[in-house]
Structures are given as C-alpha cells and as structure tokens.
Design a protein around this motif. Structure first.
Motif, short mmCIF file in Angstrom:
data_model
loop_
_atom_site.label_atom_id
_atom_site.label_comp_id
_atom_site.label_asym_id
_atom_site.label_seq_id
_atom_site.Cartn_x
_atom_site.Cartn_y
_atom_site.Cartn_z
N THR A 271 -13.60 28.04 -22.43
CA THR A 271 -13.09 27.89 -23.78
C THR A 271 -13.89 28.72 -24.78
OG1 THR A 271 -14.48 26.00 -24.19
CG2 THR A 271 -12.29 25.57 -23.31
N TYR B 223 -2.79 28.74 -17.75
CA TYR B 223 -2.51 29.62 -18.88
C TYR B 223 -2.85 29.05 -20.25
CZ TYR B 223 0.12 32.11 -15.32
OH TYR B 223 0.47 32.77 -14.19
N THR C 36 -4.73 28.08 -23.33
CA THR C 36 -6.03 28.51 -23.82
C THR C 36 -6.68 27.39 -24.60
OG1 THR C 36 -4.99 29.39 -25.79
CG2 THR C 36 -5.37 30.93 -23.98
N THR D 22 5.99 34.63 -14.69
CA THR D 22 4.84 35.46 -15.05
C THR D 22 4.97 35.97 -16.48
OG1 THR D 22 6.00 37.17 -13.83
CG2 THR D 22 4.00 36.25 -12.83
N ARG E 33 -0.34 30.49 -24.76
CA ARG E 33 -1.47 30.78 -25.64
C ARG E 33 -1.35 30.04 -26.96
NH1 ARG E 33 -1.78 35.23 -27.97
NH2 ARG E 33 -3.98 35.04 -28.44
N LEU F 14 -6.40 36.36 -21.12
CA LEU F 14 -6.23 36.16 -22.57
C LEU F 14 -7.26 35.21 -23.17
CD1 LEU F 14 -2.35 36.00 -22.68
CD2 LEU F 14 -3.78 37.88 -23.39
N SER F 15 -7.99 34.50 -22.31
CA SER F 15 -8.98 33.58 -22.87
C SER F 15 -10.31 34.30 -23.14
CB SER F 15 -9.22 32.41 -21.92
OG SER F 15 -9.78 32.89 -20.72
N PRO G 56 4.98 42.38 -14.04
CA PRO G 56 5.28 41.79 -15.36
C PRO G 56 4.63 42.65 -16.43
CG PRO G 56 3.57 40.54 -14.24
CD PRO G 56 4.07 41.56 -13.28
N GLN H 53 -8.00 23.62 -24.54
CA GLN H 53 -8.30 22.52 -23.64
C GLN H 53 -7.86 21.16 -24.19
OE1 GLN H 53 -12.36 21.65 -23.01
NE2 GLN H 53 -13.02 22.15 -25.08
N HIS I 209 0.42 40.63 -27.89
CA HIS I 209 1.16 39.36 -27.96
C HIS I 209 1.34 38.93 -29.40
CE1 HIS I 209 1.61 38.06 -23.84
NE2 HIS I 209 0.37 38.45 -23.56
N ARG J 17 -3.55 41.32 -14.20
CA ARG J 17 -3.23 40.57 -15.42
C ARG J 17 -4.42 40.54 -16.37
NH1 ARG J 17 -2.44 35.03 -12.58
NH2 ARG J 17 -0.32 35.76 -12.58
N LEU K 132 4.73 38.08 -31.23
CA LEU K 132 5.05 36.75 -31.74
C LEU K 132 5.36 36.80 -33.22
CD1 LEU K 132 2.51 34.38 -29.93
CD2 LEU K 132 4.77 35.13 -29.24
N SER L 238 2.38 34.02 -21.11
CA SER L 238 1.67 34.33 -22.35
C SER L 238 2.02 33.37 -23.49
CB SER L 238 1.97 35.76 -22.78
OG SER L 238 3.34 35.91 -23.00
N TYR L 239 3.13 32.66 -23.34
CA TYR L 239 3.53 31.77 -24.43
C TYR L 239 2.71 30.49 -24.47
CZ TYR L 239 7.26 35.10 -24.82
OH TYR L 239 7.93 36.26 -24.97
#
Lengths: 210, 766
Positions: free
Chosen positions: B314, A115, A117, A77, A84, B374-375, B412, A119, B420, B371, B424, A81-82
C-alpha cells in the motif's frame, strides 16, 4: 489535476464504485435500474460502462461514479485497471445460476485482491434476479456465508422489480462514509485542499458487518 | 548539616534483591538514615568528629524512641566508608563500619578462605569468649560474570584471523565489533553498532553453614552449576537507545536527509538548475558516481519476486530490488542525499536508461510480466512500460504466420497510471452527457473480430460469440448429450445446435453491429494498440524533464518502502511485538505518504514536519529491529529467554517510541533480569567461550570461582554469625517475637583482585 474544479460545491464527496461478476448476471441492468429507475434488456457490455449519480446519504451530498465492467473473460485483463482507486466494489451473481456464484470465489474475489489498490475498499455481495424465485438455485444462506467468509456486505435484489436496488448502493455508501481512510480519499476527489487534513487513523479497518 | 531519610519498608525475603539500597545490602538494615554534611565532599573527614556526631544522633534517636540506624559517611569520598549505629530497644546496640580498598588488595583477602578468617577475627574485638563451635557461621555468595566480547563468526575463523594478523597488532574486540551485523540485510548500506554489548550472569549461592576455612577453599573451586539461582541481564550499548540528538546512522537518518532534499526541491524548477549553480563540494567524485551506476545497471539481477510485504504494497513506491528502488537506496547514501547529489545521480541514471533504450538493451532490474504495477510509483511504472517497449521494439513482425483462433489473442493494452487517469477523465467528461461505452474496449473487440474472421474465413457471428462470450450461447443439445457434445462437435456435427441469448440477438445489438463493420484482418497486420517507439520516447521525455519536486516525492515513497522492506527481511525469530511494530510502521508510512500522491502541496511546512516525524518513528523501529536481531542471534537456542529479554526491552523502549520527538528526557534505566531455567544453563555457558591463548595471558587470574576460565566481575559475600546459645544469661532478655537466635555479626564483602569493599555490622550488649 485541476480540471472540473468549477463544480466544487455540487457535492461533498466523490466515490468510485465498481460492478463486477460473470457475464449476464445483470450488472448493467442493476446499474440502469439504480440510475434511471428503468429496466430493459441491454446489449452485453463491451469492456466497461460508466454512470454518475448524485445521491444524498446521511445528510451528505455524494457523487457516485459507478463503473460497470464486462464479465467476459476476454475483457478481464482490460477491466483490471478499473479497480484502481475504487472505494467500493459490488460483486454480482445470478441467484438462478450456480456457476455465477462459485466463480465469485474462484475468480472475482481474487481479482479484487490482485487489482484493488485500496486495502480498505468496501466489498459488497449482491445476488440478483430474485424475481425469478422459482428458478433460484443459490440460497440466501449461502450468500450470507460467502459474505461472512470474505468480509463483505450482502443483499439480494432484483434489477427488474427494483427490490433492494437502492439499498445495495446505500448500504455500501454508508459503510464507506464510516471508513475514515476512504472518506479522506473521497474528499480528495472534490479537489479540496487535502493536505490540511490530518491523516486518518492508521489502524482504521474496513471489517465486515455481516 | 543536612540529613535525609531513605526508607524501604517492604519486607525483603532475600538478601540479594535488586531494589536494595547500597547501605541496605552492605549492612543488612531496612529503614535507615544518613547524616551527611552539605559540603563538596559530602563526608565528615575527621574520624573523632564523625564518632561524636554519631553518638549525639544516637542519643537523639533513642530519646524519641526510634530504632532506626543512622550512618555518617567518613574519610575520603572514594573510600565509601561509613560509621553507623542503631539502638535496638534497651538491650542491644548495633554498630556499623564499612571501608574500601581500591588497589593492592592483600592476596589473603582475594580468597574466600582469607575473607572467612577476616570475619572470624572480628569476634575477638569484642571481649567475649566465643569459640567457633559456639557459633554458627553462615555464608551467602553472589557472583556476577560478564560475557567476553561477542564474535560474529565461529571461533575457528576468529582464531584464523588472529594468526594472520600478528598478535597484538589489531585489537580483536574492534575486529569483532565491526563484523557482528555482516549477515543482516542492512549491512549492504550501513553498519550498526551492536546494541547488545554482552550479558551479565549472576549466580547466587543461598545461605549455608560453613564449618571451617578449608570448606571456603573448596567453594572457591566450585562449579557455577552448583549455584542455586542463575540470572541473566543484557548489557546495552547506551548510544543506541539513549541517542539524544541523532548520532545513529541508518536508513532513518538518511530518510531524514531525503526529506530535507524534498523541502529544497520545491524551490527549483529544473533538475539541471541544481547542477549549474549547485555546490560541487556536496557531490561525490565521478569515480563514486561511476561505481554506483555500475552497481545499478551492470551488476543487477532481476529480482526473483517482488518482495511485496502484504501491507507494504500500500506504500506507493517501487518494489524492493527494482531499478528505481535501488536508485533510491543508493541516493540515500550518495553524497549524504543532498539535493545536488540527487540531481547529478538522476541525470546520469536517465542517461543510462536512454542508452538501454537506444541500444535496445533490456532494462536491468525491471520485471514486467507484460503488465504495469499500478500500485507502485509512476517512475517505476514508466520504467516497466519502457522495458515492455524495448521488448516490443526488438520483435520483428512475422507477416506470414499461420493464423488460428489462438493467434487472435493480443496483449491487453498496457498503460501507466497517468494514461489511465487521462482516459478516466475523458470518460468522466463524456459520462454525464452520452451513454458511454469505452472506445478502447470497442476497438479491442473489433480487432478481435477482425482477427477471428481472418483466422476462420467461414465463421459467422455465432461462432465468434461461442468463443468470446460463451454465456451468450444457449445450446439445445446441452441436456441431451451432456459431456459427449465436445468430441461430437469436433467430429463434424457442425454447426452446433443452439441459439444466441436474448440480449445478444436483440435488434440493434451493438456486438452484431461491430461484427458487421469489422474487416477480416489477421492480428499481425493490424495496427498495434501500443506503438513502442512512440511510447518509449514519451517515457524518456518524461524522465528527462521531470521536475525536481516530482522526482524527490516519488523517491520519498520508494525509499521509505525499500528501506523498510530491506529491514523487515531481518530474521528476528518469533518476536511478536517486533512483527507488530513493523506492520504498524507500514501502515503509518502508507497513510503519512498519501498527501504525496498529488503534486500540489498546500502547506509545505506541515508536510515536511509530518515527514520528519515519520523519520523519527522509523528510527525507533529500526533500532528496535537491530536489537531484536542482535538478541535473537545471541540467544537463538534459548527462545524463551530471548523473547523475555526482548519483551523487557520493548516495554522499556515503548514510551520513547510513542512520541516522535527525541528531546524528551527519560531517566528510567533499562533493567532486565531473567531467571534462567535449568535446561537453559548450557546455552548461557556457551556465551562464555574459553579464552584463547592470546586472551588469557593478558589477565592474571587471582580470585578463583572461574567460569570457563573467566573471573567474576564482582564477587559478593555475606557472612553471618548467629549466637546459638539460647539459654545464656541474656536469653531471657531477647524481645518477644524474635527468633531464638540473634545475628551478632554480619559482614558484607564485595571485591575483585584490586578492589575490596567490606562492611561489618556487630550487635553488642551494652
């Protein structure tokens, strides 16, 4: 958004790649083998690791940011996020352990769908540890069939002997360079002016080369 | 004097082909020539002058060996009257005469019987001793019906309505028009004019011989089902398809206004600036504002499922039905989406959100499942995060809880996209210099270990690994005891025999190091990874200080997505082209909106231009969809016809859709004529419901040939008389190759009870 704009000239494109797969299949070893040409027994990854490598492929200078995730369920979980914004995902299994192969369709392919993002994101299937040929339980044919079914690239390699390690990343990157929408994103990463670029073709598809 | 040629050389097999020129249909000719004066009226008003002109033209034509007929328009232009002549070799001459009555048609000529007699009477003019048994009169008929206005509801309801409203007070047609799209998803936001006004049904009786006038009377009462051929063509509302300068109101028109607002938003630094020096006239009244907010926050139900169209996912926008998506859809119609109205609505919106936060009320229309999506767009993510924070804020900590392994699992970490991003970037900044292992995950591992220790006081590192990373435990009993091992272990064969994997037992293993450093501490006593109060306040700060352009940018993505998501819920059956167009639009929107994901806009004019073009593309798809919904609704039981007509419309509309610009002139007229198959006739008949008592008294029915009580819009008849006497004195002069019979008389009649057009062609031997 404007950070690190000083290193603009260092590379043409920045691509984000992600390594996924069961615990112990050799993701970190594969990454280490690629980035520093060495092989050693590594502690299990905690959560996520990250390496950068600058390569030249097809005349283009590329900065690859490669994210190496932990395979343990507890971290799954967290690592979601990675996915993305990754332009490429490498699914790794161990050719000497069948469960690591079956989990690809049971778990990992679904994680990507869930997960990712992007396509058009390119998927690559990699069977690791071919140096242990005598212990092999997953045949190359099975790998090819899986790749065809899920529309991904496929290679078998050994992080230990470095067989096909370079090729894994090179093939993936070539395919990304071939996909206009991913290319546009990659160049966005260079903090160039992305707004002057024409939007890529709407129907550009990732497809499969298998 | 001016003349022109019109030719149609293709041999026609049928008298009723659509491509026929008016004169071809009227007189049964192929190539022809019209001589018309270049005057305002375009006709020769004087009859003798017309005759003179025609004779000289006939001589000229015969001198050059032409056998083309020539026509001269005469009389008043509204009569559409013609004289004509044709030299047919040396023997025959054909003369043509046409005229039209636009009112007060003699009752006799409203009926087939009378028209038949009119035809017969024409023989007398030419002094030959024709008797009816010497002649074969043939007859063809084409009836065109137009469907009565559609009713969206079933008849019973319409009738009920008629009763409740005193008859005649309200026009039923208007009533019907306003409700046709009530059940469609867009009707929550706007009402579209029905692009399909009705259908024209053409019923064709092919040639057959008529013996006497009585037979004609029977034909007038004949059922339409006896016609050989039925054709159906849709009647379009032209405003819909040929909308030269944006009169169409729909999602696309409002999105265009939102794009305009985006352009304006770049000029402004703070939302509040738009209120103080704004134009108050452009903002709806407080009561409207209240109603919108109430609808958003109080009538809202949580969407049962996020309606993510596979491809729609998308588009970086809030999912349909979510709080922010609903905000965007409301904003489109609030004060016509001008930037000041948006600002007012947003400030009140954020105020309501803060109220929910302060009062620990659940945020309406916000689904999280623990959750962050994020999209979606950042505002939606922030609202999700806030909903989670509100939830956590309300939960009291249970300090004395019974600990067990399952308690170890904590949620989580929940992060929005910008969090994020920050992480990152931090990781990337260190990435090159250190061998990096994410701090957050290390923290989580350590916290898991602490909780595990607290729950299982005697546990050792190996126990933790067996639970946390089972792959790193190599069991020696695996081969010996197989599946029984699980139950045996529970019974007390503890500890299980085996060892850690090589990599886990390495000297200096980082897991072991963290294990050694982690204190025993139940999960409930650990510092939470997420401080709900702090995070919640941060989110409200973000919402309250959002820059106008950042707000409108996200509104654009969410509004495009929510609009298309709404439209794509329309049921239009299995129209593949429609489905394809919608999918294409999702992709186009997704790629076109990508530049919005950053907040630096280098070329504003280009961006706005692209978005305006996107709106035009959206409008085409929107209109096509409304057409699809309408045709599907009306022809639900005739799938084949429905698909065929849609396909015709699609092909007609497609070239217009290609370009985004709306000011290109298209002169192509939409034509679709579908042959109806026998089994489809019943469905078509149902489009012609019997008129209600109220409707029928308004019309005086006088023509016959009724279809469920509806008169034809036009009735076209062709009478043909052939000279069957092959052995008469002229027989040998018949040119070689012609059939034994010569069509001597032909009469075309097109008429209704108050408009009658007659055209006569007579062949004579001169």
């Amino acid at each position: 958004m404007n950070s690190s704009s000083s290193n603009q000239s260092e590379f043409d494109y920045l691509f984000k790649l992600l390594l996924i797969g069961d615990s112990g299949v050799g993701k970190s070893s594969l990454l280490l083998s690629f980035t520093s040409n060495t092989f050693e027994d590594l502690s299990p990854t905690i959560g996520v690791d990250f390496k950068v490598k600058i390569v030249t492929v097809g005349g283009k200078k590329l900065k690859l940011a490669i994210w190496d995730t932990a395979g343990q369920e507890r971290f799954r979980t967290l690592t979601s996020s990675y996915y993305r914004g990754a332009q490429g995902v490498i699914m790794v299994y161990d050719v000497t352990r069948r469960d690591t192969f079956t989990n690809l369709s049971d778990i990992w392919a679904k994680e990507i769908d869930l997960y990712s993002t992007n396509q058009d994101c390119i998927k690559m299937l990699v069977g690791n540890k071919v140096d242990k040929e005598s212990e092999r339980v997953v045949t190359k044919k099975e790998g090819i069939e899986f790749a065809r079914k899920y529309g991904c690239l496929f290679l078998e390699c050994s992080a230990k002997t470095r067989v096909n390690v370079e090729q894994c990343f090179e093939e993936l990157v070539l395919k990304i360079l071939d996909t206009p929408s991913l290319l546009a994103e990659g160049s966005a990463g260079t903090k160039k002016n992305i707004f002057n670029q024409k939007p890529p073709q709407a129907d550009a598809s990732a497809g499969s080369c298998c | 004097m001016e003349y022109y040629f019109q030719t149609n050389c293709a041999a026609k097999s049928s008298e009723w082909t659509d491509e026929l020129h008016e004169l071809q249909l009227m007189f049964g000719v192929k190539e022809f020539m019209v001589i018309a004066p270049a005057t305002a009226s375009g006709v020769v008003l004087d009859v003798p002058e017309a005759s003179k002109l025609l004779s000289s033209v006939a001589i000229a034509l015969s001198n050059c060996g032409s056998i083309w007929p020539a026509f001269v328009p005469v009389h008043d232009p509204t009569r559409e009257a013609f004289f004509g002549i044709q030299n047919m070799g040396t023997i025959f001459t054909r003369r043509f005469d046409a005229d039209r009555i636009r009112s007060q048609v003699p009752i006799k000529l409203m009926h087939l019987e009378g028209l038949h007699q009119l035809f017969l009477s024409k023989f007398g003019l030419y002094a030959t001793d024709f008797s009816t048994n010497f002649l074969k009169v043939k007859f063809l008929m084409r009836l065109t019906y137009i469907t009565p206005p559609f009713d969206g509801e079933d008849d019973a309801q319409v009738r009920e309505h008629e009763v409740s409203q005193s008859p005649g007070k309200k026009d039923i047609q208007t009533y019907i028009k306003t409700i046709w799209d009530d059940d469609y998803p867009w009707s929550n936001w706007y009402s579209a004019e029905d692009p399909l006004k009705g259908f024209e049904l053409t019923a064709i009786w092919s040639e057959h011989t008529v013996d006497d006038s009585l037979e004609m009377e029977e034909l007038e009462n004949a059922s339409v089902f006896e016609a050989e051929k039925w054709l159906l063509s849709p009647v379009l509302e032209l405003n819909m398809t040929d909308d030269p300068m944006g009169h169409f109101i729909g999602f696309s028109s409002q999105l265009r206004l939102l794009v305009k607002a985006l352009d304006a938003s770049f000029e402004v630094k703070f939302i509040e600036d738009l209120i103080t020096d704004g134009n108050p006239a452009s903002v709806p009244s407080p009561s409207v504002l209240d109603r919108v907010l109430k609808g958003l926050f109080h009538d809202g139900q949580i969407p049962d499922r996020q309606h993510d169209h596979g491809i729609g996912g998308t588009i970086k926008g809030a999912p349909l039905g979510s709080l922010f998506a609903q905000f965007c859809l409301n904003a489109l119609w609030f004060g016509n989406c001008n930037i000041h109205a948006i600002a007012v609505l947003w400030i009140e919106f954020v105020r309501e959100v803060r109220w929910c936060w302060e009062e620990s009320q659940p945020l309406p229309r916000t689904m999280t499942n623990g959750r962050i999506d994020l999209s979606s767009c950042l505002i939606h993510q922030k609202l999700q995060m806030l909903a989670i924070c509100i939830g956590k804020k309300g939960v009291k900590r249970d300090v004395n809880g019974n600990s067990s392994v399952s308690d170890v699992d904590k949620d989580p970490p929940i992060m929005t996209e910008d969090m994020h991003e920050e992480r990152l970037q931090a990781v990337e900044a260190f990435g090159d210099e250190f061998s990096f292992s994410a701090l957050l995950e290390r923290e989580i591992l350590s916290s898991d270990m602490s909780a595990f220790k607290a729950a299982n006081p005697d546990a050792v590192f190996e126990d933790f690994i067996r639970w946390h990373s089972p792959g790193d435990w190599e069991s020696v009993e695996n081969e010996e005891r197989s599946s029984a091992s699980e139950s045996v272990r529970m019974k007390g064969d503890w500890p299980p025999r085996g060892r850690l994997s090589a990599r886990m037992s390495d000297h200096g293993n980082s897991w072991r190091k963290i294990w050694d450093e982690s204190p025993s501490l139940p999960a409930s006593e650990q510092k939470p990874l997420l401080d709900p109060i702090r995070e919640g306040e941060k989110i409200l700060h973000y919402l309250e200080t959002l820059r106008p352009c950042m707000l409108v940018e996200q509104m654009i993505s969410s509004a495009f997505k929510a609009s298309l998501d709404t439209l794509s819920q329309t049921s239009y059956g299995d129209l593949k082209q429609m489905k394809l167009k919608i999918e294409q639009l999702y992709k186009t929107i997704s790629t076109s909106l990508k530049p919005l994901r950053g907040n630096i806009v280098a070329d504003r004019a280009e961006l706005i231009g692209d978005l305006v073009r996107l709106c035009a593309v959206f409008e085409h798809v929107e209109k096509l969809l409304i057409f699809a919904a309408s045709i599907r609704h009306k022809l639900a039981d005739a799938t084949r016809l429905c698909e065929a007509i849609f396909s015709d419309f699609y092909n007609y509309y497609l070239p217009k859709m290609g370009t985004g610009s709306s000011n290109i002139c298209y002169d192509k007229v939409f034509k679709s004529k579908q042959l109806i198959k026998a089994h489809e006739r019943e469905v078509i008949i149902s489009l012609f419901p019997h008129p209600t008592a109220n409707q029928s008294w308004r019309k005086v029915l006088s023509m016959g040939n009724l279809l469920n009580g509806h008169e034809p819009l036009t009735r076209e008849i062709i009478f043909l008389a052939h000279d069957g006497a092959t052995d008469d004195q002229y027989g040998r002069n018949v040119p070689r190759g012609s059939p034994g019979e010569v069509c001597t008389h032909r009469m075309y009649v097109c008429g209704t009870s108050n408009d009658l057009q007659v055209a006569l062609s007579v062949t004579s031997w001169d």
